[in-house]
Design a protein around this motif. Structure first.
Motif, PDB file in Angstrom:
ATOM      1  N   ALA A 141      14.388   0.956   8.535  1.00 16.87           N
ATOM      2  CA  ALA A 141      13.133   0.407   9.047  1.00 16.87           C
ATOM      3  C   ALA A 141      12.274   1.469   9.738  1.00 16.87           C
ATOM      4  O   ALA A 141      11.044   1.393   9.709  1.00 16.87           O
ATOM      5  N   ALA A 142      12.912   2.466  10.323  1.00 19.08           N
ATOM      6  CA  ALA A 142      12.154   3.540  10.978  1.00 19.08           C
ATOM      7  C   ALA A 142      11.454   4.436   9.965  1.00 19.08           C
ATOM      8  O   ALA A 142      10.431   5.045  10.270  1.00 19.08           O
ATOM      9  N   GLY A 143      11.992   4.508   8.750  1.00 23.19           N
ATOM     10  CA  GLY A 143      11.429   5.394   7.740  1.00 23.19           C
ATOM     11  C   GLY A 143      10.552   4.721   6.713  1.00 23.19           C
ATOM     12  O   GLY A 143       9.829   5.392   5.977  1.00 23.19           O
ATOM     13  N   LEU A 144      10.608   3.390   6.652  1.00 22.02           N
ATOM     14  CA  LEU A 144       9.818   2.630   5.675  1.00 22.02           C
ATOM     15  C   LEU A 144       9.206   1.417   6.363  1.00 22.02           C
ATOM     16  O   LEU A 144       9.886   0.770   7.168  1.00 22.02           O
ATOM     17  N   PRO A 145       7.973   1.077   6.015  1.00 20.48           N
ATOM     18  CA  PRO A 145       7.447  -0.190   6.526  1.00 20.48           C
ATOM     19  C   PRO A 145       8.162  -1.328   5.800  1.00 20.48           C
ATOM     20  O   PRO A 145       8.130  -1.396   4.570  1.00 20.48           O
ATOM     21  N   CYS A 146       8.868  -2.173   6.523  1.00 19.38           N
ATOM     22  CA  CYS A 146       9.654  -3.237   5.899  1.00 19.38           C
ATOM     23  C   CYS A 146       9.163  -4.601   6.364  1.00 19.38           C
ATOM     24  O   CYS A 146       9.034  -4.845   7.564  1.00 19.38           O
ATOM     25  N   ASP A 147       8.923  -5.482   5.393  1.00 15.75           N
ATOM     26  CA  ASP A 147       8.610  -6.869   5.711  1.00 15.75           C
ATOM     27  C   ASP A 147       9.886  -7.663   5.949  1.00 15.75           C
ATOM     28  O   ASP A 147       9.890  -8.654   6.667  1.00 15.75           O
ATOM     29  N   SER A 188       9.468  -4.051   0.979  1.00 12.34           N
ATOM     30  CA  SER A 188       8.503  -3.121   1.558  1.00 12.34           C
ATOM     31  C   SER A 188       7.256  -3.006   0.689  1.00 12.34           C
ATOM     32  O   SER A 188       7.364  -2.878  -0.535  1.00 12.34           O
ATOM     33  N   PRO A 189       6.077  -2.986   1.323  1.00 12.55           N
ATOM     34  CA  PRO A 189       4.860  -2.733   0.556  1.00 12.55           C
ATOM     35  C   PRO A 189       4.835  -1.312  -0.004  1.00 12.55           C
ATOM     36  O   PRO A 189       4.113  -1.036  -0.961  1.00 12.55           O
TER      37      PRO A 189
END
Length: 79
Positions: A11-17, A34-35
């Motif tokens: 989650a720190a490295g990727l925008p996660c829904d 993730s978008p």
């Protein structure tokens, strides 16, 4: 490494829904929405996740990671 730590790294490295991580401490399974995955093939999506984990993928911290990577639209379509 536990599931919460692994989830936080991703989650720190990727925008996660949405993100779910389960496993036994060495072998992990994740559902990642993730978008950032828009327009990317599965291998590119997995590479993006691996990039968030860096060297941990080459040590005993994360021995194996099975992933289901989805865009928000793909996730919504699954219900």
């Amino acid at each position: 490494m536990n599931a919460e730590q692994l989830q936080a790294l991703i989650a720190a490295g990727l925008p996660c829904d949405h993100i779910e991580v389960t496993g036994d401490g060495r072998h992990w399974s994740a559902v990642i929405v993730s978008p950032a995955f828009e327009g990317k093939r599965a291998i590119q999506r997995h590479q993006a996740v691996y990039a968030t984990l860096g060297q941990r993928m080459h040590t005993d911290e994360v021995h194996a990671l099975s992933m289901k990577t989805l865009t928000p639209a793909e996730w919504a379509a699954q219900g």
